[in-house]
Design an enzyme around this catalytic site. Structure first.
Site, PDB file in Angstrom:
ATOM      1  N   CYS A 114      34.472  42.527  72.196  1.00  0.00           N
ATOM      2  CA  CYS A 114      35.079  41.795  71.077  1.00  0.00           C
ATOM      3  C   CYS A 114      34.129  41.763  69.881  1.00  0.00           C
ATOM      4  O   CYS A 114      33.894  42.773  69.252  1.00  0.00           O
ATOM      5  CB  CYS A 114      35.488  40.395  71.544  1.00  0.00           C
ATOM      6  N   HIS A 148      38.491  41.042  76.955  1.00  0.00           N
ATOM      7  CA  HIS A 148      37.344  40.368  77.583  1.00  0.00           C
ATOM      8  C   HIS A 148      37.304  40.467  79.096  1.00  0.00           C
ATOM      9  O   HIS A 148      37.846  39.602  79.781  1.00  0.00           O
ATOM     10  CB  HIS A 148      37.383  38.884  77.210  1.00  0.00           C
ATOM     11  N   GLU A 191      34.800  39.761  80.949  1.00  0.00           N
ATOM     12  CA  GLU A 191      33.968  38.684  81.519  1.00  0.00           C
ATOM     13  C   GLU A 191      34.773  37.413  81.789  1.00  0.00           C
ATOM     14  O   GLU A 191      34.315  36.548  82.527  1.00  0.00           O
ATOM     15  CB  GLU A 191      32.770  38.393  80.597  1.00  0.00           C
TER      16      GLU A 191
END
Lengths: 222, 81
Positions: free
Chosen positions: A85, A194, A196
């Site tokens: 990002c 994302h 994560e």
């Protein structure tokens, strides 16, 4: 294996990124933007957020942070670097990756679970996946529209450097549905959604993002 | 006192959703003159005295490296009295 996670002023996702690194089986090491020291890490993650308030352009100020000089130098020597990002935006501003991320085509800030297709598993960060594998991970950005000139696009496509594409309707106007790309060597990867935030079904939509964080271990073993 | 102005605009081929949003808002307010709107950035830079050619060259460099992203933007440096 030690994986550095950089915190800039305004970074949001450093803790989730560090946790994902640890869950993936490596050791997360916190790095501060003002440090001129990479603390002997083997790889670096630039997490998401709004570094320096997104002033001027997303990632434009971060690119000149002291730690980034070292990251750029190490990346050029082959160290794995993943920008997620805002981190992707920083990598483009650093010219480690081509193109730029611009305002979403509909101007809305997006926050949703997004299906993407992994299209290249030869990079340092995608070797745990198979080509064509579809995963669902969160997408949250205001400026995630990947843009570049026709020549760069043809080069990225021709060299297989698009590592992931959005599945279904284009969420943000990115050219060729591009969600992530790599450099020619495959050690530097930028990804808009994302992974994560998708390493544990307790807190994410899936655990399918974990592969990005286990891939670097595969690379080290080889 | 003179100031150095740097105008930064998205390249013509780059989509400008903000400009498009402005263009579509204008007719809703009764302004029907526009066929297209592009939105950019303007930097006003002050220096001591009148800008020298050396300073302008420095600003050109800064515009290339920091004020604009040459991948998606063009810039123009000029002096405004």
């Amino acid at each position: 294996m030690r994986v550095g996670v950089i915190t800039f002023p305004g970074t949001l996702d450093d803790r989730d990124a560090a946790r994902a690194v640890n869950v993936g089986g490596a050791e997360a090491v916190s790095l501060w933007h003002a440090d001129a020291d990479l603390k002997s890490v083997d790889a670096v993650i630039l997490p998401g957020g709004f570094s320096y308030g997104d002033y001027l352009r997303c990632g434009a100020i971060s690119r000149f942070a002291p730690v980034m000089n070292l990251v750029i130098e190490a990346a050029e020597k082959g160290m794995p670097v993943l920008g997620i990002c805002n981190g992707f935006q920083v990598l483009c501003e650093s010219h480690l990756l081509p193109g730029a991320l611009t305002r979403n085509s509909d101007l809305h800030f997006l926050c949703r679970d997004q299906e993407i297709e992994i299209t290249n598993t030869q990079t340092a960060w995608t070797s745990s996946y198979s080509v064509g594998q579809k995963i669902v991970i969160p997408l949250k950005n205001g400026e995630g529209s990947f843009q570049c000139d026709d020549k760069t696009l043809a080069q990225l496509e021709g060299e297989g450097r698009v590592i992931a594409r959005y599945v279904g309707q284009n969420p943000n106007g990115s050219r060729n549905l591009i969600a992530g790309i790599s450099n020619a060597r495959g050690n530097v990867v930028g990804l808009m959604p994302h992974p994560e935030h998708a390493i544990d079904p307790l807190t994410g939509p899936t655990a399918q993002g974990l592969g990005f964080f286990t891939s670097i271990l595969n690379d080290m073993v080889k | 006192m003179a100031k150095i102005v740097v105008d930064v605009m998205l390249k013509p081929e780059i989509l400008d959703p903000q400009g498009n949003a402005v263009a579509s808002a204008l007719p809703r307010l009764g302004f029907t003159f526009a066929t297209s709107v592009r939105q950019g950035k303007r930097f006003e830079i002050e220096v001591v005295g009148d800008p020298t050619p050396a300073q302008l060259a420095e600003v050109e460099k800064a515009a290339e490296v920091l004020l604009s992203n040459p991948v998606i933007e063009n810039y123009v440096v000029r002096v405004e009295k």
